[in-house]
Design an enzyme around this catalytic site. Sequence first.
Site, PDB file in Angstrom:
ATOM      1  N   ASN A 129       2.585   5.193   0.671  1.00  0.00           N
ATOM      2  CA  ASN A 129       3.747   5.648   1.555  1.00  0.00           C
ATOM      3  C   ASN A 129       2.074   7.122   1.967  1.00  0.00           C
ATOM      4  O   ASN A 129       3.234   7.916   2.670  1.00  0.00           O
ATOM      5  CB  ASN A 129       4.432   6.053   0.658  1.00  0.00           C
ATOM      6  CG  ASN A 129       5.361   5.081   0.286  1.00  0.00           C
ATOM      7  OD1 ASN A 129       5.469   4.928   1.382  1.00  0.00           O
ATOM      8  ND2 ASN A 129       5.986   4.781  -0.475  1.00  0.00           N
ATOM      9  N   GLY A 131      -0.487   7.956   4.206  1.00  0.00           N
ATOM     10  CA  GLY A 131      -1.727   6.454   4.890  1.00  0.00           C
ATOM     11  C   GLY A 131      -2.502   8.542   5.837  1.00  0.00           C
ATOM     12  O   GLY A 131      -3.048   8.980   5.488  1.00  0.00           O
ATOM     13  N   TRP A 156      -5.199  -0.530   1.626  1.00  0.00           N
ATOM     14  CA  TRP A 156      -6.595  -1.353   2.212  1.00  0.00           C
ATOM     15  C   TRP A 156      -7.593  -0.733   2.261  1.00  0.00           C
ATOM     16  O   TRP A 156      -8.317   0.087   2.875  1.00  0.00           O
ATOM     17  CB  TRP A 156      -6.076  -0.688   3.572  1.00  0.00           C
ATOM     18  CG  TRP A 156      -4.920  -1.380   4.433  1.00  0.00           C
ATOM     19  CD1 TRP A 156      -4.099  -2.237   3.152  1.00  0.00           C
ATOM     20  CD2 TRP A 156      -3.417  -0.635   4.371  1.00  0.00           C
ATOM     21  NE1 TRP A 156      -2.716  -2.909   4.064  1.00  0.00           N
ATOM     22  CE2 TRP A 156      -2.613  -1.091   4.787  1.00  0.00           C
ATOM     23  CE3 TRP A 156      -3.232   0.815   4.767  1.00  0.00           C
ATOM     24  CZ2 TRP A 156      -1.067  -1.190   5.437  1.00  0.00           C
ATOM     25  CZ3 TRP A 156      -2.214   1.298   5.668  1.00  0.00           C
ATOM     26  CH2 TRP A 156      -1.016   0.598   5.699  1.00  0.00           C
ATOM     27  N   GLN A 337     -12.523  -9.970  29.798  1.00  0.00           N
ATOM     28  CA  GLN A 337     -12.527 -10.292  31.692  1.00  0.00           C
ATOM     29  C   GLN A 337     -13.926 -10.723  32.374  1.00  0.00           C
ATOM     30  O   GLN A 337     -13.366 -11.747  33.287  1.00  0.00           O
ATOM     31  CB  GLN A 337     -11.818  -8.928  31.535  1.00  0.00           C
ATOM     32  CG  GLN A 337     -11.390  -8.974  33.167  1.00  0.00           C
ATOM     33  CD  GLN A 337     -10.085  -9.590  33.151  1.00  0.00           C
ATOM     34  OE1 GLN A 337      -9.162  -9.626  31.691  1.00  0.00           O
ATOM     35  NE2 GLN A 337      -9.242  -9.813  34.252  1.00  0.00           N
ATOM     36  N   ILE A 338     -14.831 -10.097  31.597  1.00  0.00           N
ATOM     37  CA  ILE A 338     -16.154 -10.529  32.362  1.00  0.00           C
ATOM     38  C   ILE A 338     -16.195 -12.138  32.163  1.00  0.00           C
ATOM     39  O   ILE A 338     -17.200 -12.864  33.217  1.00  0.00           O
ATOM     40  CB  ILE A 338     -16.977  -9.570  32.683  1.00  0.00           C
ATOM     41  CG1 ILE A 338     -16.481  -8.502  32.824  1.00  0.00           C
ATOM     42  CG2 ILE A 338     -18.136 -10.603  33.003  1.00  0.00           C
ATOM     43  CD1 ILE A 338     -18.104  -7.088  32.414  1.00  0.00           C
ATOM     44  N   HIS A 339     -16.026 -12.530  30.844  1.00  0.00           N
ATOM     45  CA  HIS A 339     -16.294 -14.004  30.683  1.00  0.00           C
ATOM     46  C   HIS A 339     -15.282 -14.766  30.972  1.00  0.00           C
ATOM     47  O   HIS A 339     -15.080 -16.368  30.975  1.00  0.00           O
ATOM     48  CB  HIS A 339     -16.662 -14.071  29.099  1.00  0.00           C
ATOM     49  CG  HIS A 339     -17.916 -13.628  28.258  1.00  0.00           C
ATOM     50  ND1 HIS A 339     -18.324 -12.242  28.635  1.00  0.00           N
ATOM     51  CD2 HIS A 339     -18.472 -14.208  27.599  1.00  0.00           C
ATOM     52  CE1 HIS A 339     -19.498 -12.525  27.680  1.00  0.00           C
ATOM     53  NE2 HIS A 339     -19.895 -13.755  27.405  1.00  0.00           N
ATOM     54  N   GLU A 364     -10.073   5.524   8.455  1.00  0.00           N
ATOM     55  CA  GLU A 364     -10.831   6.810   8.582  1.00  0.00           C
ATOM     56  C   GLU A 364     -10.492   8.083   9.751  1.00  0.00           C
ATOM     57  O   GLU A 364     -11.157   9.063  10.732  1.00  0.00           O
ATOM     58  CB  GLU A 364     -12.065   7.169   9.049  1.00  0.00           C
ATOM     59  CG  GLU A 364     -12.415   6.525   7.730  1.00  0.00           C
ATOM     60  CD  GLU A 364     -13.679   6.165   7.763  1.00  0.00           C
ATOM     61  OE1 GLU A 364     -15.035   7.682   7.541  1.00  0.00           O
ATOM     62  OE2 GLU A 364     -14.601   5.372   7.209  1.00  0.00           O
ATOM     63  N   THR A 366      -6.763   7.750  12.508  1.00  0.00           N
ATOM     64  CA  THR A 366      -5.978   7.793  13.860  1.00  0.00           C
ATOM     65  C   THR A 366      -6.251   7.764  15.039  1.00  0.00           C
ATOM     66  O   THR A 366      -6.985   9.136  15.438  1.00  0.00           O
ATOM     67  CB  THR A 366      -4.555   7.389  14.163  1.00  0.00           C
ATOM     68  OG1 THR A 366      -4.002   8.520  13.947  1.00  0.00           O
ATOM     69  CG2 THR A 366      -4.173   6.169  12.636  1.00  0.00           C
TER      70      THR A 366
HETATM   71  C1  LIG Z   1      -9.551  -2.909   7.193  1.00  0.00           C
HETATM   72  C2  LIG Z   1      -8.577  -1.345   6.591  1.00  0.00           C
HETATM   73  C3  LIG Z   1     -10.152  -0.727   5.826  1.00  0.00           C
HETATM   74  C4  LIG Z   1      -9.340   0.488   5.221  1.00  0.00           C
HETATM   75  N1  LIG Z   1     -10.347   0.947   4.176  1.00  0.00           N
HETATM   76  C5  LIG Z   1     -10.090   1.978   3.944  1.00  0.00           C
HETATM   77  C6  LIG Z   1     -10.637   2.942   2.320  1.00  0.00           C
HETATM   78  O1  LIG Z   1     -12.225   2.284   2.077  1.00  0.00           O
HETATM   79  N2  LIG Z   1     -10.407   4.133   2.379  1.00  0.00           N
HETATM   80  C7  LIG Z   1      -8.918   4.282   2.502  1.00  0.00           C
HETATM   81  O2  LIG Z   1      -8.600   5.295   1.594  1.00  0.00           O
HETATM   82  N3  LIG Z   1      -8.608   3.852   4.030  1.00  0.00           N
HETATM   83  C8  LIG Z   1      -8.658   2.577   4.081  1.00  0.00           C
HETATM   84  N4  LIG Z   1      -7.342   2.470   5.008  1.00  0.00           N
HETATM   85  C9  LIG Z   1      -6.651   2.899   5.038  1.00  0.00           C
HETATM   86  C10 LIG Z   1      -7.025   4.114   6.945  1.00  0.00           C
HETATM   87  O3  LIG Z   1      -7.746   5.223   6.894  1.00  0.00           O
HETATM   88  C11 LIG Z   1      -5.319   4.158   7.075  1.00  0.00           C
HETATM   89  O4  LIG Z   1      -4.480   2.853   7.503  1.00  0.00           O
HETATM   90  C12 LIG Z   1      -5.289   4.996   8.525  1.00  0.00           C
HETATM   91  O5  LIG Z   1      -5.439   6.577   7.848  1.00  0.00           O
HETATM   92  C13 LIG Z   1      -4.130   5.087   9.045  1.00  0.00           C
HETATM   93  O6  LIG Z   1      -3.112   5.413   7.948  1.00  0.00           O
HETATM   94  P1  LIG Z   1      -1.003   4.193   8.188  1.00  0.00           P
HETATM   95  O7  LIG Z   1      -1.874   3.386   7.999  1.00  0.00           O
HETATM   96  O8  LIG Z   1      -0.728   4.392   7.063  1.00  0.00           O
HETATM   97  O9  LIG Z   1      -0.556   4.669   9.053  1.00  0.00           O
HETATM   98  P2  LIG Z   1       0.537   6.131   9.906  1.00  0.00           P
HETATM   99  O10 LIG Z   1       0.088   6.945   8.843  1.00  0.00           O
HETATM  100  O11 LIG Z   1       1.682   5.560   9.029  1.00  0.00           O
HETATM  101  O12 LIG Z   1       0.373   6.250  10.983  1.00  0.00           O
HETATM  102  C14 LIG Z   1       1.582   5.550  11.823  1.00  0.00           C
HETATM  103  C15 LIG Z   1       0.457   5.441  13.400  1.00  0.00           C
HETATM  104  O13 LIG Z   1       1.891   6.853  13.475  1.00  0.00           O
HETATM  105  C16 LIG Z   1       0.539   7.700  13.683  1.00  0.00           C
HETATM  106  N5  LIG Z   1       1.440   9.228  12.998  1.00  0.00           N
HETATM  107  C17 LIG Z   1       0.902   9.366  11.903  1.00  0.00           C
HETATM  108  N6  LIG Z   1       1.038  10.726  11.981  1.00  0.00           N
HETATM  109  C18 LIG Z   1       1.119  11.349  12.751  1.00  0.00           C
HETATM  110  C19 LIG Z   1       1.309  13.002  13.420  1.00  0.00           C
HETATM  111  N7  LIG Z   1       0.441  13.626  12.970  1.00  0.00           N
HETATM  112  N8  LIG Z   1       1.093  13.117  15.172  1.00  0.00           N
HETATM  113  C20 LIG Z   1       1.303  11.902  15.740  1.00  0.00           C
HETATM  114  N9  LIG Z   1       0.806  10.789  15.390  1.00  0.00           N
HETATM  115  C21 LIG Z   1       1.157  10.353  14.531  1.00  0.00           C
HETATM  116  C22 LIG Z   1      -0.760   7.452  13.899  1.00  0.00           C
HETATM  117  O14 LIG Z   1      -1.284   7.704  14.255  1.00  0.00           O
HETATM  118  C23 LIG Z   1      -0.193   5.668  13.888  1.00  0.00           C
HETATM  119  O15 LIG Z   1      -0.468   5.710  15.180  1.00  0.00           O
HETATM  120  C24 LIG Z   1      -8.178   0.880   5.693  1.00  0.00           C
HETATM  121  C25 LIG Z   1      -7.415   0.282   6.485  1.00  0.00           C
HETATM  122  C26 LIG Z   1      -7.790  -0.429   7.250  1.00  0.00           C
HETATM  123  C27 LIG Z   1      -6.784  -1.055   8.084  1.00  0.00           C
END
Ligand SMILES: Cc1cc2nc3c(=O)[nH]c(=O)nc-3n(C[C@H](O)[C@H](O)[C@H](O)COP(=O)(O)OP(=O)(O)OC[C@H]3O[C@@H](n4cnc5c(N)ncnc54)[C@H](O)[C@@H]3O)c2cc1C
Length: 380
Positions: A129, A131, A156, A337-339, A364, A366
Site C-alpha cells: 500500500n 509505492g 517487489w 518494427q524494423i524486424h 525507482e 515511475t
Molecule cells: C521488477 C521490479 C523491481 C522493483 N525493485 C524494487 C526494489 O528493489 N526496492 C523497492 O523498494 N521497490 C522496488 N520496486 C517497486 C517500484 O519502485 C514501485 O513499483 C514503483 O515505485 C511504483 O509504485 P507502485 O507500483 O505501487 O505504483 P503506484 O504508486 O500505485 O502508482 C500507480 C500509477 O499511479 C501513478 N501515480 C501515483 N502517484 C501519482 C501522483 N502523485 N501523480 C501522478 N501519478 C501518480 C503512477 O505513476 C502509476 O502510473 C520494484 C518494482 C518492480 C516491478
Amino acid sequence: MNFELTKEQEMTRKMVRDFAENVIQPRAIDIDINSKFPEDIFKEIGKLGLLGIPFPEEYGGAGGDTITYALAVEEIGRVCGSTGLSYAAAVSLGASPIYYFGTEEQKQEFLVPLAKGEGLASFGLTEPNAGSDAGGTQTRAELIGDEYIINGEKCWITNAEYARSITVTAVSGKREDGKNIISAFIVPRDTPGLKINSNYDKMGVRGSNTSEIILEDVKVPKENILGDPKKGFGQFLYTLDGGRISIAALGVGIAQASLDRALAYAKERKQFGQPISNFQAIQFKLADMAMEVELARNMVFKAAWLKDQGKPFTKESAYAKLFASETAFRSANQAIQIHGGYGYMREYEVERYLRDAKLLEIGEGTSEIQRLVIARKLGC
Ligand SMILES: Cc1cc2nc3c(=O)[nH]c(=O)nc-3n(C[C@H](O)[C@H](O)[C@H](O)COP(=O)(O)OP(=O)(O)OC[C@H]3O[C@@H](n4cnc5c(N)ncnc54)[C@H](O)[C@@H]3O)c2cc1C
C-alpha cells in the site's frame, strides 16, 4: 568542456563489454525464458570488482566514479536487462545507502563484503500500500531495550532472495507535528522472522530476482539503524536520486542494443530487391533512435558528473531516468518494427528488450513521479 572519457573509464568500459559479450550475452535468452537468476554470473561480477566500482578502496571498493559505474551498468544492460537491473540495484540500492549514511562500524560489517563482491544487498522501501507514496510506509519498528522489533511487509524487492543484507524502511516514531518518522534498518538476510518469497511471474527482467518480504517480530540490534534515525525519509530520497542514474544507464544499454540489432538487420534484410535500410522510412527510424541514444547517454553522464562533483543532481537524474527509460522503450519498439514478424519471435531478442525496458518506466519512481520531481524543481 571535455567530453572524453578518462583512461580508467575507457578501460572499465572495455573490460565490462568483453565480459558482457562473452559471458552474459550467450545466456541472456535462457535467463529470460527460465526466469533464472544468474548466481554464478554475479560471483564473476563480484570477482571482477564491479560491485565495488563507486566505493573507496578503504571499504573494499575500486575507488571509481559514478560515470565509470554508469558505463558498467550500460554495458551489462546492453546484453541482458535482468542482469543489468540486479547489478544496478545491488550497487545503487543495496550497498550505496550504507556507504552514504552508515556508521564506520556498519560500513566495516556490511559495506566491505558487498564492495569486495562477496555478496549482494537489497533495499526494501515499497509496500503493497505504499509505492509512489513511500511516505505511507506501514512497516513499524519499535525500540525495546537494545533491539528494534520490526513488523511489516515489503513487495517487489530486487535481489532479496540472494541478499546478504536488506535495508528496510519502517515507521519508528512520531514527529511533534504528528507525522510519522521513517527510519532505515540494516537487516541481515538470515535474521529469524524474515521470510522471503520470490513467486512473482514478471513481464520482463525475468531473471532479476524480485521478492516479497514478510517481517514478523524481526529483531535487530539498535546499532543497525542507518544514520540519523530522524532522516530516514531524506536518506531514501537521496538513495533513489543516485539509483535513477543507474536505471537511466540501463535504459541507454537497452536502447543501444535495440539500435545495433535494428541497424544490422536492416542492412541484411532484403525486400523489393534491396536491403530495407535503403528505404527512407527505415532510415528515419534508425536516425531517431541513434539521436535519442546519444542524448540519453549524455544526460546520464551529466547527472553522474554532477553527483561526483558533490553538486545537486536531483533534477538531472530525474531528467536522465525519464528520458532514457522512455528512449529504451521507444527504441525497442522500433527495433521490433524494423524486424517485422521476426522481431515478434523470441530468438531475435528485440521483443525481450521491449519487455525489459517497460520496467524502467516503473521502478525507482515511475515516469509520472519523475515529471513531478522535475516540476517541483521548476518551482511548481
Ligand atoms: C521488477 C521490479 C523491481 C522493483 N525493485 C524494487 C526494489 O528493489 N526496492 C523497492 O523498494 N521497490 C522496488 N520496486 C517497486 C517500484 O519502485 C514501485 O513499483 C514503483 O515505485 C511504483 O509504485 P507502485 O507500483 O505501487 O505504483 P503506484 O504508486 O500505485 O502508482 C500507480 C500509477 O499511479 C501513478 N501515480 C501515483 N502517484 C501519482 C501522483 N502523485 N501523480 C501522478 N501519478 C501518480 C503512477 O505513476 C502509476 O502510473 C520494484 C518494482 C518492480 C516491478
